[in-house]
Motif scaffolding. Structure first.
Motif, mmCIF file in Angstrom:
data_model
loop_
_atom_site.group_PDB
_atom_site.id
_atom_site.type_symbol
_atom_site.label_atom_id
_atom_site.label_comp_id
_atom_site.label_asym_id
_atom_site.label_seq_id
_atom_site.Cartn_x
_atom_site.Cartn_y
_atom_site.Cartn_z
ATOM 1 N N ALA A 18 0.815 -1.219 0.000
ATOM 2 C CA ALA A 18 0.000 0.000 0.000
ATOM 3 C C ALA A 18 0.847 1.267 0.000
ATOM 4 O O ALA A 18 0.343 2.351 -0.292
ATOM 5 N N LEU A 19 2.136 1.145 0.329
ATOM 6 C CA LEU A 19 3.027 2.304 0.309
ATOM 7 C C LEU A 19 3.535 2.631 -1.093
ATOM 8 O O LEU A 19 4.150 3.681 -1.291
ATOM 9 N N ASP B 158 4.698 4.051 8.375
ATOM 10 C CA ASP B 158 4.443 5.384 7.814
ATOM 11 C C ASP B 158 3.053 5.419 7.200
ATOM 12 O O ASP B 158 2.889 5.411 5.980
ATOM 13 N N SER B 159 2.031 5.454 8.049
ATOM 14 C CA SER B 159 0.659 5.450 7.529
ATOM 15 C C SER B 159 0.324 6.743 6.805
ATOM 16 O O SER B 159 -0.570 6.764 5.955
ATOM 17 N N GLU C 183 -0.535 8.025 -0.939
ATOM 18 C CA GLU C 183 -0.723 7.144 -2.085
ATOM 19 C C GLU C 183 -2.202 7.051 -2.471
ATOM 20 O O GLU C 183 -2.535 7.064 -3.658
ATOM 21 N N ALA C 184 -3.072 6.958 -1.478
ATOM 22 C CA ALA C 184 -4.506 6.941 -1.779
ATOM 23 C C ALA C 184 -4.913 8.229 -2.497
ATOM 24 O O ALA C 184 -5.672 8.203 -3.481
ATOM 25 N N GLU D 279 -2.864 13.255 9.347
ATOM 26 C CA GLU D 279 -2.381 12.507 8.184
ATOM 27 C C GLU D 279 -3.250 12.778 6.960
ATOM 28 O O GLU D 279 -2.739 12.990 5.846
ATOM 29 N N LEU D 280 -4.558 12.749 7.171
ATOM 30 C CA LEU D 280 -5.483 12.994 6.057
ATOM 31 C C LEU D 280 -5.333 14.406 5.512
ATOM 32 O O LEU D 280 -5.203 14.608 4.288
ATOM 33 N N VAL D 281 -5.353 15.389 6.391
ATOM 34 C CA VAL D 281 -5.247 16.784 5.958
ATOM 35 C C VAL D 281 -3.885 17.035 5.315
ATOM 36 O O VAL D 281 -3.779 17.728 4.303
#
Length: 263
Positions: free
Chosen positions: A106-107, A131-132, A138-139, A206-208
């Motif tokens: 997923a990375l 490293d989420s 990546e998403a 993380e999202l922002v």
């Protein structure tokens, strides 16, 4: 890389037992977001998927992707574990519903920018990588502008308690702010299973930081009549505090593509 190697070996070795234990609950072609039993058919977090390109990360046996295919989505299922993808192949044989299966990290998603209308995972990928924040990036990269990124994880406050479905699991014993990973090792001291902890605030940052806009944070309540245990999930604990957090985020419609990095 150490966490990647450990978890790949773990899920390769555990795939058959995991499916034997949880396959009936998950179904062969259904999308359940969590052990509380929240179903996409009931909540519609992904919206109308007909004709949309949808990528599942950490797909396991890919029951959710097959369910989406049954709703006329162009579903793709990805997992790091070959053992889990073997279970996905068996599920396809049982149901006659086949979706493309991809073995990858997923990375480093092997897709061009803007390839999908939605990316999602139910307890896959996000908790298992150091490293989420990179998974979020990546998403974001493989989503088209206006696309959605939805993922469910163990609710971060569960980190405070013992991993126990009974009375012992009601006593706080760990610091919520201790971000050290949970690590199991083999007889030689080599990590065999690694799971990461982040706070709710960490996940939102993380999202922002990746460029997303958080649309919703769903904390499913334990439903009446649901008596099935799943690891540390139980009616006792579920009626007192949340066990799952589902993050619903969107890539802004007006953003520019970042330029292809993977073919």
């Amino acid at each position: 890389m150490e966490a990647q190697r450990a978890n790949r070996r773990w899920w390769d070795g555990d795939a058959d037992d995991y499916q034997a234990e949880h396959g009936d609950f998950l179904g062969d072609a259904d999308l359940r977001w969590c052990p509380e039993g929240l179903r996409e058919a009931d909540v519609g977090l992904l919206g109308d998927v007909a004709g949309r390109r949808v990528l599942e990360l950490g797909c396991g046996a890919a029951a959710g992707s097959r369910w989406l295919a049954g709703r006329r989505a162009h579903a793709v299922a990805l997992d790091l574990s070959g053992g889990m993808l073997r279970q996905a192949t068996l599920g396809a044989r049982r149901t006659g519903v086949r979706v493309p299966l991809v073995q990858a990290d997923a990375l480093a998603l092997p897709f061009v920018d803007g390839a999908f209308d939605a990316v999602w995972t139910a307890f896959g990928a996000v908790p298992f990588v150091a490293d989420s924040a990179a998974v979020m990036r990546e998403a974001y990269r493989v989503l088209r502008p206006g696309g959605s990124w939805i993922f469910s994880i163990t609710h971060p406050m569960r980190w405070v308690f013992l991993d126990d479905p009974g009375e012992a699991g009601l006593t706080a014993v760990h610091s919520y702010f201790d971000r050290r990973p949970y690590v199991e090792t083999d007889a030689d001291g080599v990590p065999s299973y690694v799971e990461q902890h982040r706070t709710l605030g960490d996940r939102i940052r993380e999202l922002v930081g990746a460029g997303f806009r958080l649309r919703d944070l769903v904390e499913p309540e334990w439903p009446d009549g649901h008596d099935q245990l799943w690891g540390q999930w139980s009616p006792l604990r579920g009626r007192l505090f949340p066990g799952t957090a589902v993050f619903v985020a969107d890539k802004p419609a007006g953003c520019r593509p970042s330029g292809a990095r993977h073919g």
